[in-house]
Design a protein around this motif. Structure first.
Motif, PDB file in Angstrom:
ATOM      1  N   SER A  23      44.904  35.192  -0.148  1.00 58.24           N
ATOM      2  CA  SER A  23      45.526  36.215   0.695  1.00 58.24           C
ATOM      3  C   SER A  23      44.723  37.512   0.684  1.00 58.24           C
ATOM      4  O   SER A  23      44.612  38.199   1.700  1.00 58.24           O
ATOM      5  CB  SER A  23      46.976  36.474   0.259  1.00 58.24           C
ATOM      6  N   ASP A  24      44.121  37.838  -0.470  1.00 60.21           N
ATOM      7  CA  ASP A  24      43.272  39.037  -0.539  1.00 60.21           C
ATOM      8  C   ASP A  24      42.029  38.873   0.330  1.00 60.21           C
ATOM      9  O   ASP A  24      41.593  39.821   0.993  1.00 60.21           O
ATOM     10  CB  ASP A  24      42.850  39.306  -1.984  1.00 60.21           C
ATOM     11  N   GLU A  25      41.448  37.689   0.313  1.00 61.43           N
ATOM     12  CA  GLU A  25      40.206  37.455   1.058  1.00 61.43           C
ATOM     13  C   GLU A  25      40.432  37.412   2.561  1.00 61.43           C
ATOM     14  O   GLU A  25      39.566  37.836   3.339  1.00 61.43           O
ATOM     15  CB  GLU A  25      39.571  36.144   0.604  1.00 61.43           C
ATOM     16  N   THR A  26      41.574  36.881   2.990  1.00 63.28           N
ATOM     17  CA  THR A  26      41.816  36.686   4.422  1.00 63.28           C
ATOM     18  C   THR A  26      42.740  37.724   5.031  1.00 63.28           C
ATOM     19  O   THR A  26      42.771  37.871   6.260  1.00 63.28           O
ATOM     20  CB  THR A  26      42.437  35.295   4.667  1.00 63.28           C
ATOM     21  N   GLY A  37      37.250  19.640   7.796  1.00 61.81           N
ATOM     22  CA  GLY A  37      37.759  19.806   6.441  1.00 61.81           C
ATOM     23  C   GLY A  37      39.056  20.574   6.360  1.00 61.81           C
ATOM     24  O   GLY A  37      39.520  20.920   5.266  1.00 61.81           O
ATOM     25  N   TYR A  38      39.663  20.853   7.515  1.00 61.86           N
ATOM     26  CA  TYR A  38      40.974  21.490   7.560  1.00 61.86           C
ATOM     27  C   TYR A  38      41.671  21.100   8.844  1.00 61.86           C
ATOM     28  O   TYR A  38      41.036  20.570   9.771  1.00 61.86           O
ATOM     29  CB  TYR A  38      40.868  23.016   7.451  1.00 61.86           C
ATOM     30  N   ILE A  40      38.667  32.474  12.745  1.00 60.81           N
ATOM     31  CA  ILE A  40      39.141  31.230  12.131  1.00 60.81           C
ATOM     32  C   ILE A  40      38.064  30.542  11.278  1.00 60.81           C
ATOM     33  O   ILE A  40      38.365  30.076  10.172  1.00 60.81           O
ATOM     34  CB  ILE A  40      39.699  30.277  13.201  1.00 60.81           C
ATOM     35  N   PRO A  41      36.803  30.438  11.718  1.00 61.83           N
ATOM     36  CA  PRO A  41      35.809  29.782  10.849  1.00 61.83           C
ATOM     37  C   PRO A  41      35.684  30.442   9.474  1.00 61.83           C
ATOM     38  O   PRO A  41      35.577  29.738   8.461  1.00 61.83           O
ATOM     39  CB  PRO A  41      34.510  29.897  11.663  1.00 61.83           C
ATOM     40  N   ASP A  42      35.702  31.774   9.440  1.00 63.02           N
ATOM     41  CA  ASP A  42      35.606  32.468   8.154  1.00 63.02           C
ATOM     42  C   ASP A  42      36.858  32.226   7.314  1.00 63.02           C
ATOM     43  O   ASP A  42      36.769  32.004   6.098  1.00 63.02           O
ATOM     44  CB  ASP A  42      35.417  33.974   8.370  1.00 63.02           C
ATOM     45  N   ILE A  43      38.033  32.289   7.950  1.00 63.67           N
ATOM     46  CA  ILE A  43      39.288  32.042   7.241  1.00 63.67           C
ATOM     47  C   ILE A  43      39.292  30.622   6.673  1.00 63.67           C
ATOM     48  O   ILE A  43      39.680  30.387   5.527  1.00 63.67           O
ATOM     49  CB  ILE A  43      40.490  32.248   8.186  1.00 63.67           C
ATOM     50  N   ALA A  44      38.836  29.676   7.478  1.00 60.39           N
ATOM     51  CA  ALA A  44      38.814  28.275   7.044  1.00 60.39           C
ATOM     52  C   ALA A  44      37.891  28.076   5.846  1.00 60.39           C
ATOM     53  O   ALA A  44      38.184  27.276   4.953  1.00 60.39           O
ATOM     54  CB  ALA A  44      38.379  27.374   8.198  1.00 60.39           C
ATOM     55  N   ASP A  45      36.768  28.791   5.813  1.00 59.31           N
ATOM     56  CA  ASP A  45      35.857  28.673   4.669  1.00 59.31           C
ATOM     57  C   ASP A  45      36.553  29.112   3.381  1.00 59.31           C
ATOM     58  O   ASP A  45      36.406  28.475   2.334  1.00 59.31           O
ATOM     59  CB  ASP A  45      34.597  29.515   4.899  1.00 59.31           C
ATOM     60  N   HIS A  46      37.301  30.206   3.451  1.00 60.64           N
ATOM     61  CA  HIS A  46      38.046  30.680   2.272  1.00 60.64           C
ATOM     62  C   HIS A  46      39.116  29.661   1.876  1.00 60.64           C
ATOM     63  O   HIS A  46      39.336  29.410   0.686  1.00 60.64           O
ATOM     64  CB  HIS A  46      38.683  32.034   2.560  1.00 60.64           C
ATOM     65  N   LEU A  47      39.780  29.085   2.872  1.00 60.60           N
ATOM     66  CA  LEU A  47      40.812  28.088   2.600  1.00 60.60           C
ATOM     67  C   LEU A  47      40.216  26.865   1.902  1.00 60.60           C
ATOM     68  O   LEU A  47      40.767  26.374   0.898  1.00 60.60           O
ATOM     69  CB  LEU A  47      41.489  27.682   3.914  1.00 60.60           C
TER      70      LEU A  47
END
Length: 261
Positions: A101-104, A182-183, A227-234
């Motif tokens: 949550s902090d990262e995204t 991957g998601y 979304i691509p950046d959020i997905a990487d963190h996920l």
């Protein structure tokens, strides 16, 4: 001096001893001491214990009250009490959800499969001023859920799960994105304007899902571009959590390997 005592006294951990002294002192006091009173009570200086007090507070073992006094929290009792699988899993996952949550800047929640439903067992609020989150204990049906697709990606028993062929096919359609990226990206089954990104927390080889993490965001052009950046963190979060579960809950990992749980 006994042989055991001599052996033990060869090893010292001053920082640990200070932390235990603080916890033991706070457990025995019938008042709420200040930093100076804690230091005096364990025969240490304020400067010796200041950093330890900060760490204990950050880790949730003590709390600072009005007037800069201190008391124990119930964390020690929680750690010593028997906990269910979901309770242990939620506690292990907590720091990973918080970091995500902090990262995204988005809320997220951890879900498991329970009685043919998706059950939320942990969550972390958004770092921003607003966010979309589900409360712990919330349940939802499997049909049309990206979270459910992640929890079921290794299953083939649709009838035992209470899903009809069309619902099962729809979940399979959601998993096409998982195979590629991957998601899973899907719309919330109840609120069409909310996008959800989900990924399974898996252990074992081949990967078996034991939980899933889902992030929710309002559909907008600006957010879709991130979304691509959020997905990487996920994906990083579910991978790290899966490794932690492998280490912390070896009996579950063994169950997965031996029975395909």
């Amino acid at each position: 001096m006994t042989k055991t005592e001599g052996k033990l006294q060869k090893y010292s951990a001053p920082a640990l001893e200070k932390g235990l002294d603080i916890l033991e002192f706070l457990s025995l006091t019938d008042f709420r001491p200040t930093l100076s009173e804690v230091a005096s009570g364990i025969d240490r200086s304020k400067s010796e214990i200041f950093r330890m007090m900060i760490v204990l507070e950050e880790r949730g073992y003590i709390q600072r009250l009005d007037g800069d006094s201190y008391s124990l929290t119930d964390r020690m009792s929680v750690l010593g009490a028997p906990r269910s699988f979901n309770g242990r899993l939620a506690e292990i996952a907590s720091p990973y959800l918080k970091q995500l949550s902090d990262e995204t800047g988005l809320s997220n929640h951890l879900c498991v499969l329970d009685d043919n439903q998706v059950l939320v067992i942990a969550n972390s609020d958004a770092a921003n001023n607003y966010g979309l989150s589900l409360q712990v204990g919330f349940r939802t049906e499997l049909a049309g859920s990206g979270t459910a697709a992640c929890l079921l990606f290794d299953r083939s028993d649709s009838e035992n799960l209470g899903l009809n062929p069309r619902e099962w096919e729809d979940l399979g359609g959601l998993l096409k994105g998982f195979d590629t990226n991957g998601y899973v990206q899907s719309r919330n089954p109840e609120i069409n304007s909310v996008l959800e990104l989900s990924a399974p927390v898996g252990i074992g080889v081949p990967l078996r899902p034991v939980a899933a993490i889902t992030l929710a965001l309002l559909d907008s052009t600006a957010l879709r571009n991130t979304i691509p950046d959020i997905a990487d963190h996920l994906k990083s979060a579910v991978s790290a959590l899966g490794q932690k579960i492998d280490i912390s809950m070896p009996s579950l990992a063994q169950k997965v390997v031996s029975s395909g749980y």
